[in-house]
Design a protein around this motif. Structure first.
Motif, mmCIF file in Angstrom:
data_model
loop_
_atom_site.group_PDB
_atom_site.id
_atom_site.type_symbol
_atom_site.label_atom_id
_atom_site.label_comp_id
_atom_site.label_asym_id
_atom_site.label_seq_id
_atom_site.Cartn_x
_atom_site.Cartn_y
_atom_site.Cartn_z
ATOM 1 N N TYR A 1 0.840 -1.192 0.000
ATOM 2 C CA TYR A 1 0.000 0.000 0.000
ATOM 3 C C TYR A 1 0.877 1.245 0.000
ATOM 4 C CZ TYR A 1 -4.433 -2.412 0.780
ATOM 5 O OH TYR A 1 -5.547 -3.196 0.633
ATOM 6 N N ILE A 2 0.484 2.231 -0.816
ATOM 7 C CA ILE A 2 1.165 3.516 -0.855
ATOM 8 C C ILE A 2 0.242 4.555 -0.220
ATOM 9 C CG2 ILE A 2 2.291 5.257 -2.280
ATOM 10 C CD1 ILE A 2 3.619 2.488 -2.388
ATOM 11 N N GLY A 3 0.711 5.179 0.834
ATOM 12 C CA GLY A 3 -0.074 6.206 1.515
ATOM 13 C C GLY A 3 0.475 7.589 1.234
ATOM 14 N N THR A 4 -0.408 8.577 1.215
ATOM 15 C CA THR A 4 0.000 9.962 1.005
ATOM 16 C C THR A 4 -0.572 10.836 2.109
ATOM 17 O OG1 THR A 4 -1.926 10.531 -0.366
ATOM 18 C CG2 THR A 4 0.013 9.630 -1.494
ATOM 19 N N GLY A 5 0.113 11.925 2.390
ATOM 20 C CA GLY A 5 -0.350 12.871 3.394
ATOM 21 C C GLY A 5 0.167 14.258 3.094
ATOM 22 N N GLU A 6 -0.628 15.268 3.369
ATOM 23 C CA GLU A 6 -0.239 16.652 3.117
ATOM 24 C C GLU A 6 -0.405 17.478 4.381
ATOM 25 O OE1 GLU A 6 -2.764 17.945 -0.004
ATOM 26 O OE2 GLU A 6 -1.850 16.696 -1.544
ATOM 27 N N ASP A 7 0.560 18.362 4.630
ATOM 28 C CA ASP A 7 0.470 19.214 5.804
ATOM 29 C C ASP A 7 1.515 20.322 5.688
ATOM 30 O OD1 ASP A 7 -1.035 18.759 8.666
ATOM 31 O OD2 ASP A 7 0.797 19.936 8.903
ATOM 32 N N ARG B 1 4.359 15.946 10.312
ATOM 33 C CA ARG B 1 2.940 15.588 10.351
ATOM 34 C C ARG B 1 2.489 15.013 9.010
ATOM 35 N NH1 ARG B 1 -1.133 18.372 14.054
ATOM 36 N NH2 ARG B 1 -3.177 17.964 13.195
ATOM 37 N N ALA B 2 2.989 15.549 7.897
ATOM 38 C CA ALA B 2 2.669 15.004 6.578
ATOM 39 C C ALA B 2 3.162 13.570 6.457
ATOM 40 C CB ALA B 2 3.295 15.872 5.484
ATOM 41 N N ALA B 3 4.353 13.293 6.971
ATOM 42 C CA ALA B 3 4.895 11.935 6.945
ATOM 43 C C ALA B 3 4.051 10.991 7.794
ATOM 44 C CB ALA B 3 6.338 11.940 7.433
ATOM 45 N N PHE B 4 3.593 11.474 8.944
ATOM 46 C CA PHE B 4 2.721 10.671 9.807
ATOM 47 C C PHE B 4 1.409 10.329 9.100
ATOM 48 C CE2 PHE B 4 -0.982 10.916 12.661
ATOM 49 C CZ PHE B 4 -0.789 9.751 13.394
ATOM 50 N N LYS B 5 0.797 11.316 8.460
ATOM 51 C CA LYS B 5 -0.463 11.084 7.749
ATOM 52 C C LYS B 5 -0.283 10.047 6.650
ATOM 53 C CE LYS B 5 -2.680 15.636 8.322
ATOM 54 N NZ LYS B 5 -3.167 16.830 7.586
ATOM 55 N N HIS C 1 3.945 20.395 2.547
ATOM 56 C CA HIS C 1 4.761 19.188 2.468
ATOM 57 C C HIS C 1 3.881 18.008 2.043
ATOM 58 C CE1 HIS C 1 8.196 21.104 4.477
ATOM 59 N NE2 HIS C 1 7.291 21.683 5.262
ATOM 60 N N HIS C 2 4.388 17.186 1.128
ATOM 61 C CA HIS C 2 3.692 15.994 0.657
ATOM 62 C C HIS C 2 4.473 14.778 1.138
ATOM 63 C CE1 HIS C 2 1.352 18.513 -2.174
ATOM 64 N NE2 HIS C 2 2.490 19.161 -2.330
ATOM 65 N N GLY C 3 3.833 13.973 1.967
ATOM 66 C CA GLY C 3 4.481 12.778 2.475
ATOM 67 C C GLY C 3 3.994 11.537 1.746
ATOM 68 N N TYR C 4 4.884 10.563 1.577
ATOM 69 C CA TYR C 4 4.561 9.288 0.943
ATOM 70 C C TYR C 4 5.144 8.169 1.798
ATOM 71 C CZ TYR C 4 4.055 12.472 -3.024
ATOM 72 O OH TYR C 4 3.695 13.523 -3.835
ATOM 73 N N ALA C 5 4.435 7.077 1.886
ATOM 74 C CA ALA C 5 4.921 5.926 2.649
ATOM 75 C C ALA C 5 4.536 4.638 1.931
ATOM 76 C CB ALA C 5 4.342 5.924 4.061
ATOM 77 N N LYS C 6 5.438 3.681 1.954
ATOM 78 C CA LYS C 6 5.222 2.377 1.322
ATOM 79 C C LYS C 6 5.155 1.323 2.422
ATOM 80 C CE LYS C 6 7.132 -0.625 -2.310
ATOM 81 N NZ LYS C 6 8.251 -0.815 -3.267
#
Length: 304
Positions: free
Chosen positions: A56-62, A67-71, A105-110
């Motif tokens: 799963y690829i998750g995204t978050g903005e803050d 906080r973006a990385a956490f989201k 900031h745009h965060g992404y997590a795999k």
């Protein structure tokens, strides 16, 4: 002789320059400093299958990078938990990336989990088995993410969760749609989420609750088992869902949840492939849960 001395005195400079270049390249690996540094995996669909793993690829903005990385990580974990009914111990974070556009900031997590670990979690129905299989740290992270939806700008402290009640949904009520079975692909995600929240109550509740052979445990099994069976029946009858790119966050109901978090699949390069592939699904009525009482909140940031 002067030339020899001069050349020898310059030799130590080369290793120092190489060390400085190596250090600068390592320090920028997780941030966007140019198009060449953007990892290709952020362009993947939200869900893929890779060599026996569900990814799963998750995204978050803050406006805050942390906080973006956490989201981003928590969003991917919640998608995984929707499919597996909670995040099992085999779940792992494979990569992270953050890029900046102006002040945002745009965060992404795999996030990845082995297919067999996900299946074991989905099949678990006894509270003892659920607790043994669950990744407690990731479960707590998902809960903080859900609390952030309910109280933007505040965190509900994890140690205040004395009763395991989840404010994001009323998991004490019957599953959405009654006993008629899963109607369509969107309804599948809704029922899955209800099963996940029910199991999350077990994972987050104090150790003395849901004791083995207790009335509470028996009631839990009797409540959750029919919905879990409906999910498994629908998945058996629709094997194509095991290889699709859909997820809770891209479903019509789940995307509403993401909008409350300030997420967007159209404002970043990772938008490619992120869409709902069953546009004719109907959203079940009355999926908005009733508001529960406010719990004590801790001020001063999301990660204290």
């Amino acid at each position: 002789m002067r030339c020899v001395r001069k050349c020898r005195s310059d030799l130590p400079v080369l290793p120092l320059l190489l060390a400085a270049l190596a250090a600068s390249s390592c320090s920028s690996a997780s941030k966007n400093t140019g198009s060449a540094n953007i990892p290709t995996w952020i362009h993947q669909p939200v869900r893929t299958i890779e060599a026996g793993y569900i990814v799963y690829i998750g995204t978050g903005e803050d406006k805050n990078a942390e906080r973006a990385a956490f989201k981003a990580e928590a969003a991917a974990l919640q998608d995984l938990a929707n499919e597996c009914s909670f995040a099992p111990k085999g779940t792992r974070t494979e990569d992270r990336f953050t890029e900046t556009t102006g002040l945002l900031h745009h965060g992404y997590a795999k996030i990845a989990v082995e297919f067999r670990d996900c299946e074991a979690a989905k099949s678990a129905i006894n509270p003892d088995d659920i607790r043994k299989l669950a990744n407690a740290a990731y479960s707590d992270e998902i809960k903080r993410y859900q609390d952030l939806v309910q109280h933007p700008g505040d965190e509900v402290a994890a140690d205040d969760d004395s009763d395991g009640v989840n404010e994001a949904i009323d998991s004490k009520s019957p599953p959405p749609g009654g006993g008629s079975g899963v109607r369509d692909s969107n309804h599948l995600f809704v029922v899955r989420q209800w099963v996940f929240y029910s199991k999350q109550d077990v994972i987050l509740s104090p150790p003395q609750t849901y004791a083995a052979n207790s009335i509470e445990s028996t009631q839990f099994v009797n409540k959750v088992a029919p919905a879990q069976d409906q999910v498994q029946t629908y998945e058996r009858n629709h094997p194509e869902i095991h290889s699709w790119n859909n997820a809770w966050s891209t479903s019509p109901t789940g995307s509403t949840f993401r909008r409350r978090m300030g997420h967007s699949y159209t404002s970043s390069p990772a938008s490619s492939g992120r869409h709902w592939s069953a546009p004719h699904s109907t959203q079940p009525a009355n999926t908005t849960p009733p508001q529960k009482k406010k719990r004590r909140r801790r001020r001063g940031g999301w990660n204290r």
